[in-house]
Design a protein around this motif. Structure first.
Motif, mmCIF file in Angstrom:
data_model
loop_
_atom_site.group_PDB
_atom_site.id
_atom_site.type_symbol
_atom_site.label_atom_id
_atom_site.label_comp_id
_atom_site.label_asym_id
_atom_site.label_seq_id
_atom_site.Cartn_x
_atom_site.Cartn_y
_atom_site.Cartn_z
ATOM 1 N N ILE A 79 3.992 9.864 -5.512
ATOM 2 C CA ILE A 79 3.993 8.407 -5.449
ATOM 3 C C ILE A 79 4.859 8.066 -4.248
ATOM 4 N N THR A 85 -2.433 11.700 -4.912
ATOM 5 C CA THR A 85 -1.884 10.499 -5.519
ATOM 6 C C THR A 85 -2.964 9.820 -6.345
ATOM 7 N N HIS A 133 5.941 2.507 -0.817
ATOM 8 C CA HIS A 133 4.943 1.500 -0.487
ATOM 9 C C HIS A 133 5.453 0.621 0.656
ATOM 10 N N HIS A 166 7.806 1.330 -5.028
ATOM 11 C CA HIS A 166 6.399 1.576 -5.316
ATOM 12 C C HIS A 166 5.947 0.633 -6.414
ATOM 13 N N TYR A 175 0.836 -1.193 0.000
ATOM 14 C CA TYR A 175 0.000 0.000 0.000
ATOM 15 C C TYR A 175 0.874 1.247 0.000
ATOM 16 N N PRO A 176 0.394 2.335 -0.633
ATOM 17 C CA PRO A 176 1.154 3.590 -0.646
ATOM 18 C C PRO A 176 1.018 4.316 0.694
ATOM 19 N N TYR A 179 -2.706 6.466 -6.740
ATOM 20 C CA TYR A 179 -2.428 5.067 -6.412
ATOM 21 C C TYR A 179 -3.490 4.430 -5.520
#
Length: 379
Positions: free
Chosen positions: A247, A127, A250, A157, A112-113, A129
């Motif tokens: 970004i 983001t 992660h 990421h 997960y970001p 994402y």
């Protein structure tokens, strides 16, 4: 005696493994010799590459989401519950409501970001994402009338080419809107080139210079001032922005960290060829959950799923797990709103982008629809 395979994670990796295994071992499954259990903490299955298109108002979340239970083979036991602890010594997975013993375990818990990884980032940045992030960013993109659009990137990421796709699509988007001359596009990257893969970086720089996209390397975001709209690099430099797209780094799933299975970022030490967890003969790791030096991408999970399923079948039949993953990945790269290229590579062969074309863009859009066949284990 029934043998049980537990799959933790209902994303692309876990779903593919569950379906392909159930199809390949249908006789054993229907005879009660084999039970396949997929544990997922949500009933929705989301095609994450769709988030990029959402940010540019080229799609909506409902186009990229399906009910997980309708994607699964009818004999896969879907447990919608959060895995709380994985005990590899006792060969047991504990969820919020129950526990499951296993003969083989497949960990496909994803990543997960972490927008909280940098002070001020969650408040000052956007983001694409996450589904919520993509929806908020769409509003900002549609209403942006000019100024500095800054892209910052941390590692690791997922989908490493997605930031390049975003900046190329933004260039096209604002040209079509007739305000590209009012928009300063600036792309940054934390190492000494604009992408981790050198051939991709060299290709991207030529594209940046051709399109008037600014770029800066060795940019490591230290903090963000949301009120002043300034991003601070670790070298002390200040970078004013009007729209910040981040970004972030992660992290592995919390259950991995809580179970003491991963490294400091929550990724599991994994054999790069067998895809088994280091030191665990009955545990496979797949997709973003691994610590492998490969792209955290859907295609990576797809190719890994083939290897894991074939090895599980071998082991269930009393044979050694001889199939090997070679690091293969395949990624489309949108180079604008109407053209795309692609790269394919593995542990030994580096990528080489091909000339962009409208045809490849349509291939990419076609796969957005065909993905559901892949998830079902058909394609």
């Amino acid at each position: 005696m029934t043998r049980r395979i537990i799959i933790v994670g209902g994303g692309v990796a876990g779903t593919m493994v569950a379906n392909r295994l159930a199809k390949s071992m249908e006789n054993e499954v229907y005879n009660g010799e084999l039970e396949i259990v997929l544990i997922g903490d949500t009933g929705k299955h989301i095609y994450q590459p769709g988030f990029l298109f959402m940010a540019f108002n080229e799609g909506f979340l409902e186009q990229f989401a399906r009910e997980e239970k309708y994607l699964l083979h009818p004999k896969v036991n879907f447990v919608m519950d959060a895995a709380r602890h994985i005990d590899v010594d006792r060969k047991r997975v504990i969820t919020g409501k129950q526990s499951f013993d296993y003969d083989f375990l497949v960990i496909a818990t994803g990543s997960y970001p972490d927008m909280e990884s940098v002070p001020g980032l969650a408040a000052g940045g956007h983001t694409f994402y996450t589904p919520e992030g993509a929806e908020r960013l769409r509003y900002e993109m549609l209403n942006f009338q000019g100024g500095t659009l800054l892209v910052t990137i941390d590692v690791p990421h997922k989908c490493p080419v997605a930031p390049l796709e975003f900046i190329f699509m933004a260039d096209d988007y604002y040209r079509e809107a007739g305000i590209r001359n009012k928009v300063q596009l600036k792309y940054t990257y934390p190492i000494g080139r604009v992408h981790s893969l050198e051939p991709v970086a060299k290709w991207a720089v030529k594209e940046f210079e051709k399109r008037g996209i600014e770029y800066e390397t060795f940019f490591n975001l230290e903090k963000v001032d949301p009120e002043k709209r300034i991003a601070y690099n670790m070298d002390g430099s200040e970078h004013p922005y009007d729209l910040l797209i981040a970004i972030p780094a992660h992290r592995g799933a919390r259950v991995i960290q809580d179970s003491g299975l991963g490294d400091e970022d929550g990724f599991i030490p994994t054999d790069r060829y067998s895809l088994k967890m280091e030191g665990q003969d009955c545990v496979y790791v797949i997709g973003d959950a691994t610590d492998l030096p490969v792209s955290k991408a859907g295609s990576t999970a797809h190719y890994e799923a083939d290897v894991v399923v074939r090895n599980l079948i071998s082991e269930l039949k009393g044979l050694p797990a001889t199939h090997r993953y070679n690091g293969k990945a395949f990624c489309f790269i949108e180079t604008g709103l109407n053209e795309a290229t692609y790269i394919t590579f593995n542990y030994k062969q580096p990528p080489q982008p091909v000339p962009p074309s409208e045809m490849l863009h349509w291939f990419k859009l076609s796969y957005n629809e065909m993905y559901w066949l892949s998830a079902r284990g058909i394609l």
